[in-house]
Design a protein around this motif. Structure first.
Motif, PDB file in Angstrom:
ATOM      1  N   UNK A 137       0.843  -1.190   0.000  1.00 60.34           N
ATOM      2  CA  UNK A 137       0.000   0.000   0.000  1.00 60.34           C
ATOM      3  C   UNK A 137       0.885   1.251   0.000  1.00 60.34           C
ATOM      4  N   UNK A 138       0.490   2.235  -0.780  1.00 61.94           N
ATOM      5  CA  UNK A 138       1.244   3.483  -0.854  1.00 61.94           C
ATOM      6  C   UNK A 138       1.168   4.244   0.451  1.00 61.94           C
ATOM      7  N   UNK A 139      -0.009   4.256   1.048  1.00 65.17           N
ATOM      8  CA  UNK A 139      -0.202   4.943   2.311  1.00 65.17           C
ATOM      9  C   UNK A 139      -1.197   4.159   3.155  1.00 65.17           C
ATOM     10  N   UNK A 140      -1.132   4.376   4.453  1.00 66.47           N
ATOM     11  CA  UNK A 140      -2.093   3.790   5.391  1.00 66.47           C
ATOM     12  C   UNK A 140      -2.694   4.926   6.204  1.00 66.47           C
ATOM     13  N   UNK A 141      -4.017   5.076   6.107  1.00 60.77           N
ATOM     14  CA  UNK A 141      -4.688   6.192   6.776  1.00 60.77           C
ATOM     15  C   UNK A 141      -5.723   5.658   7.767  1.00 60.77           C
ATOM     16  N   UNK A 142      -6.156   6.557   8.648  1.00 64.50           N
ATOM     17  CA  UNK A 142      -7.153   6.204   9.657  1.00 64.50           C
ATOM     18  C   UNK A 142      -8.547   6.635   9.209  1.00 64.50           C
ATOM     19  N   UNK A 143      -9.480   5.685   9.204  1.00 71.03           N
ATOM     20  CA  UNK A 143     -10.873   6.003   8.885  1.00 71.03           C
ATOM     21  C   UNK A 143     -11.446   6.955   9.932  1.00 71.03           C
ATOM     22  N   UNK A 144     -10.829   6.974  11.098  1.00 72.20           N
ATOM     23  CA  UNK A 144     -11.312   7.858  12.166  1.00 72.20           C
ATOM     24  C   UNK A 144     -11.329   9.317  11.727  1.00 72.20           C
ATOM     25  N   UNK A 145     -10.492   9.701  10.751  1.00 71.28           N
ATOM     26  CA  UNK A 145     -10.536  11.092  10.293  1.00 71.28           C
ATOM     27  C   UNK A 145     -11.862  11.373   9.575  1.00 71.28           C
ATOM     28  N   UNK A 156     -21.190   7.647   6.074  1.00 70.03           N
ATOM     29  CA  UNK A 156     -20.408   6.954   7.095  1.00 70.03           C
ATOM     30  C   UNK A 156     -18.971   7.479   7.068  1.00 70.03           C
ATOM     31  N   UNK A 157     -18.180   7.199   8.096  1.00 74.04           N
ATOM     32  CA  UNK A 157     -16.791   7.717   8.137  1.00 74.04           C
ATOM     33  C   UNK A 157     -15.957   7.313   6.929  1.00 74.04           C
ATOM     34  N   UNK A 158     -16.060   6.078   6.446  1.00 74.77           N
ATOM     35  CA  UNK A 158     -15.213   5.675   5.326  1.00 74.77           C
ATOM     36  C   UNK A 158     -15.615   6.395   4.048  1.00 74.77           C
ATOM     37  N   UNK A 159     -16.897   6.656   3.868  1.00 74.30           N
ATOM     38  CA  UNK A 159     -17.322   7.399   2.679  1.00 74.30           C
ATOM     39  C   UNK A 159     -16.828   8.843   2.755  1.00 74.30           C
ATOM     40  N   UNK A 160     -16.896   9.418   3.944  1.00 73.28           N
ATOM     41  CA  UNK A 160     -16.380  10.784   4.113  1.00 73.28           C
ATOM     42  C   UNK A 160     -14.882  10.828   3.817  1.00 73.28           C
TER      43      UNK A 160
END
Length: 799
Positions: free
Chosen positions: A233-241, A290-294
């Protein structure tokens, strides 16, 4: 900064980021944000469309956080004109009702009130169901009906005992997956899809759900980040954002009282349930993604538009949500934690061996607590007062369904309902480990404390400010399929199939998976269930089958005994016939000369008595030999249609004339409509005479002789029964009763061939003979003879 991913795949260059591992910033770490910093701030797109509405740039949470910045003018997601909040009202405007557009009709088509069914039992029978996100593995279903019992949408169709998941009815909550002890339910895998994305030329960003700290045992949360990145994966982000972004909208809706009462919508399973089964509640769904869609919108429209986005979390329903109209294209694949573990295992990556890494992209704050019960309230800075129930937090499918139906019936007055089908996302269906619910909650809470320790409130709001322009709203669709319900007559017809004829028969045991017999009957009518799913009915059927098997076994034992008896008698008959032929000729000579001597000797001859004894014993031997020949059945029967009543009447006349009925009362019950039987009258007379004589001899002190005839149409036979009130037969003698030479009479009073001969005659007539007897009470012989025509040769029968 570039690097190589697993398998030599080129890792995409990432711009400098701020680590959550430390509070410091390195030089150049603001570079990735510069494209936002040089924008000119101004009224938001929402304000411009509303015309004169309140400025979004001055909104703030009641808990006194830093004020939200104004949204950016170059909004990459213009607000749809038909969006329920697309036109903001001014202070004096009336509230406008939201517009709900069903999937299968245009806005101009009115929706009849009767088309909406509150009951979730509305699926119509389907044929050739398509493979959905959740499906049944053929042959593994064992008819426990646990999935039916636990499915909140009753989206299970049972066909020939196999529980099939109906794709268009399923809300992908994962309840059936959890409870299936046979592992007969499978979840659509996205592993290959993700591998294809990673093998492509575009960067792929992994987005870990906020529950990730509780996903794996024995590892530290940031080790999961490193392991995930090593997959390529190029980056790993938090769905919490994404949760940070949507929490602002929930706060605004609640504070401004834009909706009289609304339901939080981060749970896709809950949204799917309302859209399918309680569409009257659609106006109460908060129009928030939902958070992931945002987060997907933030990535695709601002952060890194060229990137592919992969969600990784415990939720099965996300696999459906990312393809919903209006939401598709924002998240390219949804991978469960199980899928992530599968990929890590296949690549030989052990999480516990990894260094602790850092997340990429914007940092969330307290929204990391989102997967824990009440996490949405905490993130949105809303406080629930238990005394007024203005805010209601409810989790778990049973409690959620209860609240939804209460709300649909107008019996719930809460302004804000935070509902999740799982007991918080830390208990999602694909969060599989041995940790308890509380241990998972504690792991998430501990990670939140550690991650937020080096982040100030100003830094948190600065991160949010960069993406304040992202639209986090959505619309919903009426996806219900209204169906007619069965009439009472149709329900009763279904009940009759399973032997339910009264209210008392409706046990409502729930073993079939439905809460009541009536609910299950509706499911049968609609093609969801099978009538035979009823456990009490199956137990009754099993009991009947057991009784039939026991009866069949007893009949088989009797038939086997009769077969052995027949074979024994056949062998004895062949032996007897041979002996009779060999003895008959010399015996005839003895008789001839004995009678000649009797004629020649004088009356005073001293040898006269001895010669007379020889003649008498020779006559007795002749009688025995005759019996043996009769038993061997060497003579060919002469079959004709003859009346059994006539045979019995002639026999009784003969016996009475011989004076054998002294002290015996004879009772006859002869069926006048008895059909003619196909018999040899002479042989059958001999057989019945033996039975009647035995009955008379069993009553030396007198008694009652009962003779009855009747027709048995179902077997096309006639029956003759002869019963006496004599001494009876001992139980241990019954199996030997038809054996040649077996007798209970005194020596010299019987040859033991009478019943053996009777047995042979009856079998020659293709009939049966049964005996019932009790010592001291009497015996009953029952002979059944077929009516149909047949031919006999010697001992055998030819049909």
């Amino acid at each position: 900064m570039t690097g190589m991913g697993i398998g030599g795949k080129r890792a995409w260059a990432r711009e400098p980021m701020r680590s959550i591992c430390s509070g410091s910033r390195t030089e150049g770490q603001h570079d990735w944000r510069t494209r936002f910093l040089f924008r000119t701030t101004g009224p938001s797109q929402l304000d411009r469309e509303g015309g004169g509405g309140r400025k979004r740039g001055r909104e703030s949470f009641p808990a006194s956080p830093p004020a939200f910045p104004p949204a950016f003018p170059e909004d990459p997601l213009p607000i749809p004109p038909t969006h329920p909040f697309g036109n903001r009202r001014s202070q004096g405007d009336e509230r406008r009702p939201r517009q709900i557009i069903p999937a299968s009709r245009s806005p101009a088509q009115p929706r009849r009130r009767e088309q909406i069914l509150d009951d979730p039992l509305t699926p119509r029978p389907l044929e050739g169901e398509a493979m959905g996100v959740v499906s049944t593995i053929a042959g593994k279903c064992r008819r426990c009906y646990s999935c039916v019992r636990n499915c909140p949408a009753k989206a299970i169709k049972v066909v020939e005992g196999q529980a099939t998941v109906l794709e268009d009815r399923c809300i992908a909550c994962g309840s059936c997956v959890r409870v299936c002890s046979q592992n007969a339910k499978q979840v659509q895998s996205s592993v290959e899809e993700v591998r294809e994305l990673l093998a492509g030329e575009q960067p792929v960003i992994a987005c870990l759900a906020p529950s990730f700290p509780a996903a794996f045992q024995g590892v530290r949360p940031l080790q999961i980040v490193t392991a995930t990145r090593r997959l390529g994966f190029s980056e790993v982000m938090e769905v919490a954002f994404g949760a940070e972004l949507i929490s602002r909208e929930y706060n605004r809706i609640f504070r401004e009282k834009e909706m009289d009462g609304f339901i939080a919508t981060p749970c896709p399973a809950l949204v799917a349930y309302v859209e399918r089964y309680l569409p009257q509640l659609i106006p109460y769904l908060a129009p928030v993604v939902s958070p992931i869609i945002a987060l997907g919108r933030a990535i695709k429209h601002a952060y890194r538009p060229e990137a592919k986005v992969v969600f990784i979390g415990p939720c099965i329903a996300k696999k459906v949500e990312i393809h919903e109209p209006g939401l598709s294209g924002l998240v390219d694949a949804a991978l469960t934690f199980r899928g992530l573990k599968e990929m890590l295992d296949a690549s030989g990556i052990r999480i516990e061996e990894q260094e602790e890494g850092c997340f990429d992209g914007p940092r969330p704050g307290v929204a990391r607590i989102f997967p824990v019960s009440g996490g949405l309230l905490k993130t949105a800075a809303l406080q629930a007062d238990v005394t007024d129930n203005e805010i209601l937090v409810v989790e778990g499918k049973d409690r959620v369904l209860e609240v939804l139906h209460e709300m649909a019936q107008g019996r719930l007055q809460a302004r804000f309902i935070d509902a999740l089908f799982c007991e918080g996302c830390v208990n999602g269906p694909r969060l599989e480990n041995e940790l308890s619910f509380f241990a998972r909650k504690e792991k998430v809470a501990q990670y939140v404390r550690e991650a937020c320790a080096d982040q100030t409130e100003d830094e948190r709001w600065e991160e949010i400010r960069r993406f304040a322009h992202i639209d986090v709203r959505r619309t919903f669709t009426d996806k219900s399929i209204p169906l007619p319900l069965p009439t009472e007559e149709e329900i009763q017809a279904i009940f009759r199939q399973i032997n339910k004829f009264s209210r008392e028969d409706e046990l409502n045991c729930g073993a079939c998976g439905y809460s009541s017999c009536r609910e299950k009957a509706i499911a049968v009518f609609q093609g969801l269930a099978e009538a035979e799913m009823c456990l009490p009915y199956l137990i009754d059927q099993l009991q009947q089958i057991y009784e039939r098997l026991a009866k069949s076994y007893q009949e088989l034992e009797r038939s086997q005994e009769k077969l052995v008896q027949s074979e024994r008698l056949a062998s004895i008959g062949q032996l007897a016939a041979g002996v009779a032929h060999q003895v008959n000729n010399p015996l005839g000579g003895i008789l001839l000369h004995a009678h000649l001597l009797l004629e020649e000797l004088r009356k005073d001859d001293p040898h006269l008595e001895r010669v007379r004894t020889i003649a008498q014993e020779a006559d007795r031997c002749k009688e025995i030999v005759g019996g043996l020949l009769d038993f061997a059945r060497q003579s060919r029967p002469n079959f004709v249609h003859y009346s059994l009543n006539k045979i019995i009447e002639d026999l009784l006349d003969c016996v009475e004339k011989e004076g054998k009925l002294s002290g015996i009362q004879v009772k006859t019950d002869l069926d006048p409509s008895l059909p003619l039987a196909y018999v040899d009258p002479h042989q059958l007379t001999q057989a019945l005479e033996n039975i009647i004589n035995n009955a008379i001899e069993a009553m030396p002190e007198g008694g009652e002789l009962r003779i009855r005839t009747r027709s048995i149409p179902e077997t096309e036979m006639v029956e003759v029964s002869v019963a006496d009130t004599g001494c009876g037969i001992a139980e241990n003698d019954l199996p030997k009763l038809f054996t040649p030479f077996f007798t209970t009479k005194e020596m010299g009073k019987g040859t033991g061939l009478g019943l053996a001969i009777t047995y042979g005659i009856v079998k020659t007539h293709r009939g049966t003979i049964d005996v019932q007897s009790e010592v001291g009470k009497g015996s009953k012989f029952t002979v059944r003879i077929p009516i149909g025509n047949f031919q006999a040769e010697g001992n055998g029968i030819v049909s």
